[in-house]
Design an enzyme around this catalytic site. Structure first.
Site, PDB file in Angstrom:
ATOM      1  N   GLY A   1      44.302  48.980  43.881  1.00 26.87           N
ATOM      2  CA  GLY A   1      44.289  47.523  43.763  1.00 26.87           C
ATOM      3  C   GLY A   1      43.234  47.068  42.770  1.00 26.87           C
ATOM      4  O   GLY A   1      42.837  47.815  41.865  1.00 26.87           O
ATOM      5  N   SER A   2      42.773  45.850  42.957  1.00 29.42           N
ATOM      6  CA  SER A   2      41.859  45.253  41.983  1.00 29.42           C
ATOM      7  C   SER A   2      40.427  45.745  42.194  1.00 29.42           C
ATOM      8  O   SER A   2      40.049  46.110  43.311  1.00 29.42           O
ATOM      9  CB  SER A   2      41.897  43.732  42.141  1.00 29.42           C
ATOM     10  N   PRO A   3      39.602  45.723  41.149  1.00 26.29           N
ATOM     11  CA  PRO A   3      38.191  46.091  41.315  1.00 26.29           C
ATOM     12  C   PRO A   3      37.498  45.218  42.364  1.00 26.29           C
ATOM     13  O   PRO A   3      36.664  45.708  43.120  1.00 26.29           O
ATOM     14  CB  PRO A   3      37.598  45.872  39.915  1.00 26.29           C
TER      15      PRO A   3
ATOM     16  N   GLY B   1      38.479  46.497  45.619  1.00 21.49           N
ATOM     17  CA  GLY B   1      37.918  47.861  45.671  1.00 21.49           C
ATOM     18  C   GLY B   1      36.478  47.856  46.180  1.00 21.49           C
ATOM     19  O   GLY B   1      36.070  48.720  46.966  1.00 21.49           O
TER      20      GLY B   1
ATOM     21  N   GLU C   1      41.667  53.496  43.159  1.00 21.34           N
ATOM     22  CA  GLU C   1      42.489  53.419  41.934  1.00 21.34           C
ATOM     23  C   GLU C   1      42.530  51.944  41.560  1.00 21.34           C
ATOM     24  O   GLU C   1      43.275  51.172  42.168  1.00 21.34           O
ATOM     25  CB  GLU C   1      43.900  53.956  42.219  1.00 21.34           C
TER      26      GLU C   1
ATOM     27  N   CYS D   1      48.963  48.308  35.890  1.00 23.60           N
ATOM     28  CA  CYS D   1      47.514  48.530  35.765  1.00 23.60           C
ATOM     29  C   CYS D   1      47.139  49.161  34.430  1.00 23.60           C
ATOM     30  O   CYS D   1      46.071  48.891  33.898  1.00 23.60           O
ATOM     31  CB  CYS D   1      47.026  49.408  36.915  1.00 23.60           C
TER      32      CYS D   1
HETATM   33  P1  NAD Z   1      44.677  43.489  45.363  1.00 27.40           P
HETATM   34  O1  NAD Z   1      43.374  44.180  45.193  1.00 27.40           O
HETATM   35  O2  NAD Z   1      44.662  42.010  45.506  1.00 27.40           O
HETATM   36  O3  NAD Z   1      45.442  44.037  46.676  1.00 27.40           O
HETATM   37  C1  NAD Z   1      45.559  45.420  46.947  1.00 27.40           C
HETATM   38  C2  NAD Z   1      45.614  45.630  48.456  1.00 27.40           C
HETATM   39  O4  NAD Z   1      44.416  45.118  49.034  1.00 27.40           O
HETATM   40  C3  NAD Z   1      46.775  44.913  49.137  1.00 27.40           C
HETATM   41  O5  NAD Z   1      47.331  45.783  50.108  1.00 27.40           O
HETATM   42  C4  NAD Z   1      46.123  43.700  49.782  1.00 27.40           C
HETATM   43  O6  NAD Z   1      46.751  43.309  50.993  1.00 27.40           O
HETATM   44  C5  NAD Z   1      44.713  44.189  50.076  1.00 27.40           C
HETATM   45  N1  NAD Z   1      43.708  43.109  50.027  1.00 27.40           N
HETATM   46  C6  NAD Z   1      43.739  41.998  49.238  1.00 27.40           C
HETATM   47  N2  NAD Z   1      42.632  41.250  49.443  1.00 27.40           N
HETATM   48  C7  NAD Z   1      41.893  41.903  50.370  1.00 27.40           C
HETATM   49  C8  NAD Z   1      40.647  41.646  51.000  1.00 27.40           C
HETATM   50  N3  NAD Z   1      39.937  40.551  50.728  1.00 27.40           N
HETATM   51  N4  NAD Z   1      40.185  42.538  51.913  1.00 27.40           N
HETATM   52  C9  NAD Z   1      40.880  43.650  52.206  1.00 27.40           C
HETATM   53  N5  NAD Z   1      42.081  43.947  51.638  1.00 27.40           N
HETATM   54  C10 NAD Z   1      42.578  43.090  50.745  1.00 27.40           C
HETATM   55  O7  NAD Z   1      45.591  43.955  44.139  1.00 27.40           O
HETATM   56  P2  NAD Z   1      47.053  43.465  43.736  1.00 27.40           P
HETATM   57  O8  NAD Z   1      47.019  42.068  43.239  1.00 27.40           O
HETATM   58  O9  NAD Z   1      48.025  43.830  44.790  1.00 27.40           O
HETATM   59  O10 NAD Z   1      47.324  44.450  42.483  1.00 27.40           O
HETATM   60  C11 NAD Z   1      46.815  44.199  41.209  1.00 27.40           C
HETATM   61  C12 NAD Z   1      45.562  44.983  40.912  1.00 27.40           C
HETATM   62  O11 NAD Z   1      45.733  46.362  41.225  1.00 27.40           O
HETATM   63  C13 NAD Z   1      45.213  44.945  39.441  1.00 27.40           C
HETATM   64  O12 NAD Z   1      43.816  44.847  39.283  1.00 27.40           O
HETATM   65  C14 NAD Z   1      45.723  46.277  38.925  1.00 27.40           C
HETATM   66  O13 NAD Z   1      45.118  46.694  37.724  1.00 27.40           O
HETATM   67  C15 NAD Z   1      45.413  47.168  40.077  1.00 27.40           C
HETATM   68  N6  NAD Z   1      46.254  48.351  40.093  1.00 27.40           N
HETATM   69  C16 NAD Z   1      45.686  49.559  39.882  1.00 27.40           C
HETATM   70  C17 NAD Z   1      46.485  50.697  39.845  1.00 27.40           C
HETATM   71  C18 NAD Z   1      45.914  52.077  39.600  1.00 27.40           C
HETATM   72  O14 NAD Z   1      46.649  53.046  39.799  1.00 27.40           O
HETATM   73  N7  NAD Z   1      44.680  52.230  39.183  1.00 27.40           N
HETATM   74  C19 NAD Z   1      47.864  50.582  40.038  1.00 27.40           C
HETATM   75  C20 NAD Z   1      48.395  49.321  40.267  1.00 27.40           C
HETATM   76  C21 NAD Z   1      47.587  48.208  40.295  1.00 27.40           C
END
Ligand code: NAD
Length: 487
Positions: free
Chosen positions: A209-211, A214, A231, A265
């Site tokens: 997910g997002s930094p 993360g 990731e 990503c």
């Molecule tokens: P996100 O970080 O918002 O969400 C990812 C997961 O985290 C989801 O399951 C969500 O329910 C959970 N989440 C969201 N907010 C949370 C919080 N406050 N506390 C705990 N959990 C929480 O990311 P997104 O919008 O779903 O995806 C986009 C991001 O992911 C972009 O930054 C993209 O670059 C990255 N990404 C990385 C990869 C990789 O392989 N490195 C692949 C795909 C996407």
């Protein structure tokens, strides 16, 4: 085999709609405790049988995945095949073929201090693992890590993204049909569910997910000293020098960028192109965009080959980045129209981006592509190095010295030379970021190791250390002197 149960709460349960109640999460986690210990002795054949079940179920539901992804954000079925189903199938097949080899303990030579000991590294399952996924490739980024998790002999709780609900419901159905919940469970929900999961003492958390999130995951994991694979994302640059094959670059970059409509990503976030070839490159890109998605905004909106932005919130976010850049002086070279209610933004190329525009620092994660002209490669590299380390960095060049210089002077999770995004598809390469773009790696043996503990084992053949036990006689002191000099 478990029955299909919806954990989504009623209004009376006190849990927000769409979230899984904490007690339910706790119950599943407890159920996995004994199983995780039992699975420590699971054989390669047993793990392969489970991976095969997942593989077969994904293939059997291929059309249903097409439908669900289309309902979620009009994702073209061809892109579901290419970027959701194929990577899972490929990860599964790779693991099924190689798992016996990966699981074999590695014997290591003794070092001078450990003569007399037989030593090896043994891969043991970490135990109870949590896999949290983003929405943009919800299936691939849930089931891909799940293959590695099962291969390494763990239990799993999978928490897909709530933002593509049709895909998540289907994934939950698939998992509950093929796995008992004490081995693999799937939990639906958003922030409250993630927060409840992250409060538990998992043995490993694999988060994509997002930094920003993360950091939340890592802080929660730190409370239990749980290991993490993160990731993450960020801004992935592309450099195109004056010697590059512009036609090939334009066609490949437009494909890498506009598959999933820029919501990838590792999609190129922005481009540094040498000033002498910028106009020619832009002209090629515009030709490709028109050819692939149509000439007008209306044709593009109705194109069966272009996914929509995932929801209105993200459409507004991306459109705000575009408006902000325009207001500060950026120029639209192609596209630029948006319909927020339709979750649509045209594939858009922009230049003249001022330094203070938000698009300069925020991950775009959508169909905008800034194109920046450069004249000095060193300055472009300096600018890239001033930002957090990216997940991907792409180089288009036929000049070896430029390729070498860029590779050596920058840092990135992965790089393609004269290609883009395909580093993801290579099962023998580690896939992951560096610092802000991630910690740890996925895919193939790297995924297996992410979910394994590398246990060091020594076994005595003859007891050399005995000569160092007390009493510390003069002879032993002399021996120590010799050892210190001869190491
Ligand atoms: P996100 O970080 O918002 O969400 C990812 C997961 O985290 C989801 O399951 C969500 O329910 C959970 N989440 C969201 N907010 C949370 C919080 N406050 N506390 C705990 N959990 C929480 O990311 P997104 O919008 O779903 O995806 C986009 C991001 O992911 C972009 O930054 C993209 O670059 C990255 N990404 C990385 C990869 C990789 O392989 N490195 C692949 C795909 C996407």
């Amino acid at each position: 085999m478990s029955t299909v149960v919806s954990y989504l709460p009623s209004a009376a349960s006190g849990t927000a709609p769409g979230e899984t109640p904490e007690a339910e999460i706790q119950r599943i986690f407890e159920r996995q405790r004994e199983t995780a210990i039992r699975l420590r002795t699971s054989t390669a054949q047993e793990r392969i049988a489970k991976i095969r079940k997942l593989h077969d179920a994904v293939m059997a539901h291929r059309e249903a995945f097409h439908e669900a992804a289309y309902l979620d954000f009009k994702k073209p079925p061809a892109e579901v095949d290419l970027a959701e189903i194929l990577p899972v199938i490929s990860e599964a097949k790779h693991a099924m073929r190689a798992l016996k080899k990966w699981m074999k303990p590695h014997t290591v030579w003794p070092t001078s201090l450990t003569v007399g000991l037989k030593s090896w590294v043994q891969f043991e399952p970490k135990g109870r693992c949590l896999i949290m996924s983003p929405w943009n490739y919800n299936v691939n980024l849930s089931f891909g890590p799940l293959v590695s998790c099962i291969a390494a002999g763990n239990t799993a709780i999978v928490k897909p993204s709530e933002m593509t609900p049709h895909l998540t419901t289907l994934m939950a159905k698939v998992i509950r049909e093929i796995f008992p919940e004490d081995e693999v469970a799937i939990v639906e929900g958003a922030v409250a569910t993630s927060t409840a999961l992250l409060a538990l003492p998992f043995d490993h958390v694999f988060f994509t997910g997002s930094p920003a999130v993360g950091k939340i995951v890592m802080a929660a994991a730190a409370k239990h000293l749980t290991s993490v694979t993160l990731e993450l994302g960020g801004k992935s640059p592309t450099i195109i020098d004056a010697s590059a094959d512009l036609k090939l670059a334009a066609r490949t970059i437009m494909w890498g960028k506009y598959t999933n409509n820029g919501q990838t990503c590792i999609a190129p976030d922005y481009i540094y192109v040498h000033a002498t070839v910028k106009d020619a490159f832009v002209a090629e890109c515009i030709n490709v965009l028109k050819e692939c998605y149509g000439e007008t905004a209306e044709q593009q909106m109705n194109s069966p080959y272009l996914a929509r932005v995932v929801n209105q919130r993200h459409t507004t976010r991306i459109n705000t980045l575009l408006t902000d850049a325009r207001e500060r002086g950026a120029r639209v070279l192609f596209g630029g129209q948006a319909s927020e209610k339709d979750c649509f933004i045209q594939p858009t190329l922009i230049d003249n981006i001022p330094e203070d525009a938000k698009i300069k620092t925020e991950e775009i994660f959508g169909p905008l592509l800034p194109i920046i002209a450069y004249t000095d490669l060193d300055r472009a590299i300096e600018a890239i190095n001033a930002d957090p380390k990216p997940l991907a960095l792409y180089i288009w060049s036929r000049t070896e010295s430029n390729i070498e210089k860029t590779l050596k002077r920058t840092s990135a999770g992965g790089t393609c030379i004269n290609h883009c995004v395909v580093q993801y598809a290579h099962g023998n390469l580690p896939f992951g970021g560096v610092n802000n773009s991630g910690i740890g790696s996925a895919h193939g043996i790297y995924g297996f190791r992410a979910f394994s503990h590398e246990r060091a084992v020594v076994r005595t053949r003859f007891m050399m250390a005995r000569v160092l036990f007390p009493p510390y006689t003069d002879f032993k002191k002399k021996l120590m002197n010799i050892m210190l000099k001869t190491q």
